[in-house]
Design a protein around this motif. Structure first.
Motif, PDB file in Angstrom:
ATOM      1  N   UNK A 298       0.618  -1.323  -0.184  1.00 41.23           N
ATOM      2  CA  UNK A 298      -0.029   0.288   0.200  1.00 41.23           C
ATOM      3  C   UNK A 298       1.094   1.180   0.418  1.00 41.23           C
ATOM      4  N   UNK A 299       2.335   1.080  -0.028  1.00 45.52           N
ATOM      5  CA  UNK A 299       3.218   2.698  -0.134  1.00 45.52           C
ATOM      6  C   UNK A 299       2.877   2.871  -1.914  1.00 45.52           C
ATOM      7  N   UNK A 300       3.139   4.138  -1.503  1.00 45.74           N
ATOM      8  CA  UNK A 300       3.022   4.885  -3.026  1.00 45.74           C
ATOM      9  C   UNK A 300       4.014   4.354  -4.141  1.00 45.74           C
ATOM     10  N   UNK A 301       4.880   3.307  -3.932  1.00 45.59           N
ATOM     11  CA  UNK A 301       5.974   2.926  -4.707  1.00 45.59           C
ATOM     12  C   UNK A 301       5.326   1.657  -5.563  1.00 45.59           C
TER      13      UNK A 301
ATOM     14  N   UNK B  25       6.398  10.879  -5.015  1.00 44.97           N
ATOM     15  CA  UNK B  25       6.182  10.916  -3.294  1.00 44.97           C
ATOM     16  C   UNK B  25       6.922  10.576  -2.319  1.00 44.97           C
ATOM     17  N   UNK B  26       8.594  10.530  -3.144  1.00 41.02           N
ATOM     18  CA  UNK B  26       9.477  10.362  -2.573  1.00 41.02           C
ATOM     19  C   UNK B  26      10.695  12.127  -2.547  1.00 41.02           C
ATOM     20  N   UNK B  27      10.355  12.507  -2.120  1.00 44.69           N
ATOM     21  CA  UNK B  27      11.326  13.831  -2.585  1.00 44.69           C
ATOM     22  C   UNK B  27      12.825  13.215  -1.768  1.00 44.69           C
ATOM     23  N   UNK B  28      13.958  13.933  -2.324  1.00 41.68           N
ATOM     24  CA  UNK B  28      14.950  13.888  -1.744  1.00 41.68           C
ATOM     25  C   UNK B  28      15.438  15.034  -0.867  1.00 41.68           C
TER      26      UNK B  28
ATOM     27  N   UNK C 112      19.920  12.205   1.002  1.00 38.49           N
ATOM     28  CA  UNK C 112      19.177  11.584   0.659  1.00 38.49           C
ATOM     29  C   UNK C 112      18.222  11.028   0.106  1.00 38.49           C
ATOM     30  N   UNK C 113      17.799  10.243   0.134  1.00 40.36           N
ATOM     31  CA  UNK C 113      16.584  10.016  -0.088  1.00 40.36           C
ATOM     32  C   UNK C 113      15.362   9.127   1.549  1.00 40.36           C
ATOM     33  N   UNK C 114      14.841   9.599   1.886  1.00 41.81           N
ATOM     34  CA  UNK C 114      14.190   8.396   2.239  1.00 41.81           C
ATOM     35  C   UNK C 114      12.777   7.879   1.969  1.00 41.81           C
TER      36      UNK C 114
END
Length: 272
Positions: free
Chosen positions: A148-151, A249-252, A256-258
């Motif tokens: 269910x995560x954005x990825x 969805x995953x901004x750097x 790094x990118x969490x």
């Protein structure tokens, strides 16, 4: 029906080997000592064998077999890791499909690392695997709990969109690819096991440009990459759209990118 089995790329998978190995080491930390002399261990879904080796470090005299249905992964595992171990044991690799694999002889440990999510109805196989354990033996596994995560949500949404649904509408897994921790606990205790089930969310700090895309290229995106392998231009069009969605969805950050990643673990011990 066309074959939907993903084609695997060991080099891409191993680009994040450190982060991918962490759940396996956390799983092994909860596995009790084995009593076989020597212990017999099966690693179901061994991939390129880089974490299967950790079993020989924990149990140096063990007879360990890593099983996988990917020729690419098995070739890498055999070349890099197969043979006698420093502790007098042996590490082997063989082809097997988790949908049908049943041990031919009793085992002290059957372990599976980030594999069962690819096997529809995998919990229905638990009874066969527990039955193949020696008394006091252990069945242990971990699976991703991030469907269910954005990825994954973004991947499914894009694959099901008007442009892509004809080619990709049925190739990806959904949230029911794994069970809840409570459901795994119920299944395993019903088989007479003493079960320890838990979940952990790791927050990986990924380096580089578009690191989440690089991560999923090694695992969750494999069905899409396989389905579009015959048309590189179209595949790059899909990746461009997906890349843009992942960046939002995953901004750097400055370091790094969490990348939060939930995992579900289970260690089930058969009655001695």
């Amino acid at each position: 029906m066309p074959d939907r089995t993903p084609t695997w790329d060991p080099a891409q998978y191993l680009r994040h080997a450190g982060h991918r190995a962490r759940p396996f080491t956390d799983l092994l930390a909860r596995v009790p000592d084995l009593t076989g002399d020597p212990p017999r261990i099966a690693d179901l879904g061994c991939g390129p064998g880089n974490v299967t080796v950790l079993l020989t470090e924990r149990w140096p005299a063990a007879l360990v077999t890593g099983y996988d249905n990917s020729p690419e992964m098995l070739d890498k595992a055999v070349v890099d890791h197969a043979g006698r171990t420093p502790g007098g044991g042996r590490l082997e690799f063989a082809h097997a499909d988790a949908r049908t694999w049943t041990p031919a002889e009793p085992h002290d440990l059957i372990v599976s690392n980030a594999t069962l999510q690819w096997v529809p109805g995998h919990a229905d196989r638990f009874a066969d695997w527990v039955a193949a354990l020696r008394p006091g033996g252990t069945f242990a596994f971990q699976v991703p709990g991030n469907f269910s995560a954005p990825s994954h949500r973004l991947m499914r949404a894009l694959a099901g969109s008007a442009r892509w649904r004809d080619r990709l509408g049925d190739v990806l897994r959904h949230e029911d690819a794994v069970l809840t921790p409570g459901a795994y606990l119920e299944r395993l205790t019903a088989l007479g096991c003493t079960a320890d089930v838990w979940e952990t969310t790791y927050v990986h700090l990924l380096p580089g440009e578009d690191p989440v895309l690089d991560w999923v290229k090694g695992t969750g995106l494999r069905p899409v990459l396989t389905a579009l392998a015959d048309d590189p231009g179209v595949r790059e069009d899909f990746l461009a759209e997906y890349r843009a969605a992942l960046r939002a969805a995953y901004p750097a950050g400055p370091h790094g990118t969490p990348f939060p990643f939930r995992r579900v673990f289970a260690v089930a011990r058969k009655e001695a």
